[in-house]
Design a protein around this motif. Structure first.
Motif, PDB file in Angstrom:
ATOM      1  N   LYS A 125      12.737  48.471  75.781  1.00  0.00           N
ATOM      2  CA  LYS A 125      14.029  48.517  74.861  1.00  0.00           C
ATOM      3  C   LYS A 125      14.565  47.225  74.843  1.00  0.00           C
ATOM      4  O   LYS A 125      15.288  46.440  74.273  1.00  0.00           O
ATOM      5  CB  LYS A 125      15.011  49.630  74.892  1.00  0.00           C
ATOM      6  CG  LYS A 125      14.071  51.116  74.196  1.00  0.00           C
ATOM      7  CD  LYS A 125      14.883  51.982  74.429  1.00  0.00           C
ATOM      8  CE  LYS A 125      14.246  53.372  74.205  1.00  0.00           C
ATOM      9  NZ  LYS A 125      13.632  53.498  72.716  1.00  0.00           N
ATOM     10  N   PHE A 128      12.848  44.597  73.537  1.00  0.00           N
ATOM     11  CA  PHE A 128      13.018  44.404  72.164  1.00  0.00           C
ATOM     12  C   PHE A 128      14.129  43.713  71.591  1.00  0.00           C
ATOM     13  O   PHE A 128      14.201  42.917  70.685  1.00  0.00           O
ATOM     14  CB  PHE A 128      13.106  45.882  71.523  1.00  0.00           C
ATOM     15  CG  PHE A 128      11.551  46.611  71.828  1.00  0.00           C
ATOM     16  CD1 PHE A 128      10.344  45.887  71.841  1.00  0.00           C
ATOM     17  CD2 PHE A 128      11.660  48.044  71.716  1.00  0.00           C
ATOM     18  CE1 PHE A 128       9.270  46.681  72.249  1.00  0.00           C
ATOM     19  CE2 PHE A 128      10.470  48.725  72.238  1.00  0.00           C
ATOM     20  CZ  PHE A 128       9.260  48.213  72.385  1.00  0.00           C
ATOM     21  N   CYS A 135      15.148  48.780  67.831  1.00  0.00           N
ATOM     22  CA  CYS A 135      14.837  50.120  67.937  1.00  0.00           C
ATOM     23  C   CYS A 135      15.711  51.394  67.939  1.00  0.00           C
ATOM     24  O   CYS A 135      16.772  50.993  67.328  1.00  0.00           O
ATOM     25  CB  CYS A 135      14.285  50.230  69.510  1.00  0.00           C
ATOM     26  SG  CYS A 135      15.572  50.069  70.844  1.00  0.00           S
ATOM     27  N   GLU A 195      17.111  59.110  72.795  1.00  0.00           N
ATOM     28  CA  GLU A 195      17.020  58.376  71.641  1.00  0.00           C
ATOM     29  C   GLU A 195      17.435  59.289  70.383  1.00  0.00           C
ATOM     30  O   GLU A 195      17.015  60.508  70.453  1.00  0.00           O
ATOM     31  CB  GLU A 195      15.581  58.072  71.306  1.00  0.00           C
ATOM     32  CG  GLU A 195      14.803  56.935  72.059  1.00  0.00           C
ATOM     33  CD  GLU A 195      13.351  56.613  71.697  1.00  0.00           C
ATOM     34  OE1 GLU A 195      12.970  56.955  70.654  1.00  0.00           O
ATOM     35  OE2 GLU A 195      12.806  56.055  72.489  1.00  0.00           O
ATOM     36  N   ASN A 281       9.001  51.687  68.014  1.00  0.00           N
ATOM     37  CA  ASN A 281       8.844  52.683  69.050  1.00  0.00           C
ATOM     38  C   ASN A 281       8.863  51.888  70.452  1.00  0.00           C
ATOM     39  O   ASN A 281       9.449  52.141  71.291  1.00  0.00           O
ATOM     40  CB  ASN A 281       7.905  53.675  68.593  1.00  0.00           C
ATOM     41  CG  ASN A 281       8.086  55.046  69.441  1.00  0.00           C
ATOM     42  OD1 ASN A 281       8.791  54.923  70.391  1.00  0.00           O
ATOM     43  ND2 ASN A 281       6.929  55.571  69.537  1.00  0.00           N
ATOM     44  N   GLU A 282       7.346  51.725  70.626  1.00  0.00           N
ATOM     45  CA  GLU A 282       7.306  51.402  71.822  1.00  0.00           C
ATOM     46  C   GLU A 282       6.093  50.493  72.194  1.00  0.00           C
ATOM     47  O   GLU A 282       5.308  50.221  70.917  1.00  0.00           O
ATOM     48  CB  GLU A 282       6.956  52.564  72.930  1.00  0.00           C
ATOM     49  CG  GLU A 282       5.661  53.319  72.318  1.00  0.00           C
ATOM     50  CD  GLU A 282       5.340  54.523  73.129  1.00  0.00           C
ATOM     51  OE1 GLU A 282       5.768  54.901  74.268  1.00  0.00           O
ATOM     52  OE2 GLU A 282       4.434  55.444  72.653  1.00  0.00           O
TER      53      GLU A 282
END
Ligand code: ATP
Ligand code: MG
Length: 396
Positions: A125, A128, A135, A195, A281-282
């Protein structure tokens, strides 16, 4: 990237020799992804080596060499180094430490540091954010104090272990603080991220391949349907995701790969929210289940590109030539261990059966996948729905 140890790219060309042996490409992990990598590598004339402790692993069964040790076993790693000109990974939970060891002697792609980031939701994260890709709002929970300090706004949410999660394992949905506390206890108080539960309109993914000299290519965006936390259906054709969002996702996926200095095949999973916004997301540092349609619907598969990035071969943008739908074949459809109606399925046009050679079917176990290709999306859907009905897979 770890380029190391007396292996210039030219020695990794198809058909080249090293120490009197045909060039061997290695893969850490012997699951279905490793098996499809091995198939692609062998099609180009490479020898292959798989490291996986399971004597019946799907990739081990079809590889020239199968080293049956744990991922961190010194002798096993030494054998991989001795056999392989270059080494990749197919299983994101292969310890990054094993890749660091290999990478100091041989070309390893993806590199250990990129895999280490993908293995840790918190690091992922942070990456990102550094690429400017949004995210889900989240909080890191490593201590009781961090648990107590969670903002109300993150609930209801999903508590996910930062490490070792896959197929929805290692995560729990929580509606309120009491459930959050219980869930963190149930997850043994290991480091987690909470999350915020987002209102999803759609899930999708983009697979990119990046070479050692920085060139990037991508497959078209994939629309994914999950059931019980496991991918069930992937659909890929023009218009399956609104074009502006598809473009945004491809740009984000490329930026994420670029930012990691990534070499290899990378899958980026996204959510499209009900308000039409896109969040990441991932990432998975390897080919992905949502990319299996590329085996039959594109002029190069994700595994072909994994071979190319590993061998230092040129990359060209893959072209999808058929509308595609992939149905995951989970152990659930072997009702009472009875073989599903493959003959019925294969009697339909544009069906491509892939089974991974696993010896026993269990609920939720990925046994294979069925690709359906057609000239037009409607045709692909019609055939896919008939296949689903024949196999006892719920309609979509
Ligand atoms: P895999 O590795 O198989 O892709 P995973 O175990 O790593 O899965 P995630 O991708 O994090 O798990 O989540 C699994 C599924 O749960 C997602 O595909 C999505 O359907 C749902 N999900 C996860 N996070 C959220 C969220 N923040 N809001 C809403 N739904 C979510
Ligand atoms: Mg996921």
């Amino acid at each position: 990237m770890s380029a190391a140890g007396g292996n210039p790219l030219s020695t990794r060309l198809p058909g080249s020799m090293e120490n009197g042996q045909l060039m061997t490409l290695g893969v850490m992990g012997g699951g279905q992804l490793g098996r499809m990598f091995v198939h692609a590598a062998q099609a180009m004339g490479y020898f292959t080596a798989v490291l996986d402790p399971d004597p019946a692993s799907p990739a081990g069964l079809v590889s020239h060499h199968h080293i049956q040790t744990d991922y961190l076993d010194e002798q096993g790693l030494a054998q991989m180094l001795q056999r392989c000109a270059a080494i990749t990974t197919e299983f994101e939970n292969v310890p990054a430490g094993a890749l660091y060891t290999l990478g100091s002697h041989r070309f390893v792609a993806p590199a250990a540091n990129a895999v280490a980031i993908a293995q840790d939701r918190a690091l992922e994260k942070t990456h990102f954010a550094s690429c400017g890709v949004a995210c889900a709002p989240y909080a890191l929970i490593e201590t009781a104090a961090q648990l107590a300090a969670v903002a109300d706004d993150l609930l209801p949410g999903i508590l996910k272990t930062t490490r070792m999660g896959y197929d929805g394992k290692g995560q729990m949905r929580v509606a309120n603080r009491a459930e959050l506390t219980n869930a963190w206890d149930a997850l043994a108080n290991v480091p987690c991220v909470l999350e915020k539960m987002l209102p999803l309109a759609m899930e999708c993914s983009v697979i990119v391949a990046r070479g050692a000299t920085g060139e990037i290519v991508n497959f078209p965006i994939q629309h994914n349907l999950h059931r019980d936390g496991i991918l069930a259906v992937t659909q890929v054709f023009d218009g399956v995701v609104p074009q502006a969002l598809a473009d945004q996702a491809v740009t984000a996926a490329r930026a994420i790969a670029q930012g990691l200095g990534y070499v290899g095949v990378l899958c980026v999973e996204f959510f499209i929210l009900q308000d039409g916004s896109l969040v990441v997301n991932e990432i998975a540092p390897r080919p992905h289940n949502s990319g299996h349609y590329t085996l039959n619907a594109c002029d190069q598969s994700q595994f072909d590109l994994q071979v190319r990035t590993l061998a230092g071969l040129p990359l060209t943008q893959p072209r999808q030539h058929s509308a595609a739908i992939m149905l995951n074949l989970l152990g659930d459809i072997w009702v009472n261990q009875k073989t599903p109606d493959w003959a019925g399925v294969l009697a339909l046009p544009g069906t491509h059966l892939h089974l991974y050679g696993k010896l026993s079917a269990r609920k939720g176990r990925k046994m294979g996948h069925l690709n359906i290709t057609a000239a037009a999306p409607e045709q692909a859907r019609e055939t896919a729905l008939r296949c689903a009905a024949l196999l006892g897979i719920a309609a979509f």
